[in-house]
Design a protein around this motif. Structure first.
Motif, mmCIF file in Angstrom:
data_model
loop_
_atom_site.group_PDB
_atom_site.id
_atom_site.type_symbol
_atom_site.label_atom_id
_atom_site.label_comp_id
_atom_site.label_asym_id
_atom_site.label_seq_id
_atom_site.Cartn_x
_atom_site.Cartn_y
_atom_site.Cartn_z
ATOM 1 N N ASN A 133 -11.984 -2.817 -7.349
ATOM 2 C CA ASN A 133 -10.649 -3.733 -8.297
ATOM 3 C C ASN A 133 -11.153 -4.520 -9.443
ATOM 4 O O ASN A 133 -11.287 -4.975 -10.228
ATOM 5 N N ASN B 145 -3.950 3.171 -0.427
ATOM 6 C CA ASN B 145 -5.398 2.735 -1.272
ATOM 7 C C ASN B 145 -4.330 1.276 -2.303
ATOM 8 O O ASN B 145 -3.343 1.991 -2.285
ATOM 9 N N LYS B 146 -4.875 0.583 -1.387
ATOM 10 C CA LYS B 146 -4.161 -0.969 -1.686
ATOM 11 C C LYS B 146 -3.245 -1.154 -3.550
ATOM 12 O O LYS B 146 -4.410 -1.171 -3.977
ATOM 13 N N ASN B 147 -2.328 -1.478 -3.462
ATOM 14 C CA ASN B 147 -1.487 -1.199 -4.331
ATOM 15 C C ASN B 147 -0.752 -3.273 -4.983
ATOM 16 O O ASN B 147 0.288 -2.426 -4.152
ATOM 17 N N ASN C 104 2.832 -3.698 0.408
ATOM 18 C CA ASN C 104 2.380 -1.965 0.339
ATOM 19 C C ASN C 104 3.199 -1.468 2.267
ATOM 20 O O ASN C 104 3.788 -0.668 2.248
#
Length: 122
Positions: A48, A104-106, A112
């Motif tokens: 990211n 997957n981290k959002n 989450n």
């Protein structure tokens, strides 16, 4: 006769010693053996930080190293989750009663987990 609904519980875990202890604890408690267990991990990607720079030649090496670190980190998580699932199966859980989910981290990790918990868990 009323059919009893199988309870489903969410077990958020990381690749930490504390998470392994939690899985060991669940494996030893009889009531959990009658439930469906979802071992849940929120995977935080290091890529990211490089979003928007993937095609910039000045950052090629940094992006490549970040991808390599991410692949190693993901393998550690996958291996840990497999080991956690095996711990439950070895203690008597039925194979179809234990599942693994890696998200997957959002946004934030806690958010989450909260969002996942809204999806049909008891």
């Amino acid at each position: 006769m009323k059919k009893q609904v199988q309870r489903k519980i969410l077990v958020p875990i990381s690749d930490s010693e504390s998470a392994q202890d939690a899985v060991e604890y669940i494996s030893k408690l009889g009531p959990f053996h009658k439930m469906n267990v979802v071992l849940f991990n929120v995977f935080s990607s290091g890529l990211n930080s490089f979003r928007g720079f993937e095609n910039d030649p000045k950052f090629n090496q940094a992006v490549k190293k970040a991808r390599e670190r991410e692949m190693k980190k993901k393998k550690i998580i996958i291996d840990f989750m497999f080991k956690a699932k095996q711990t439950l199966l070895n203690s008597g859980f039925l194979p179809d009663a234990v599942s693994v989910k890696i998200l997957n981290k959002n946004g934030g990790v806690v958010q989450n987990i909260i969002n996942e918990a809204k999806g049909g868990y008891n």
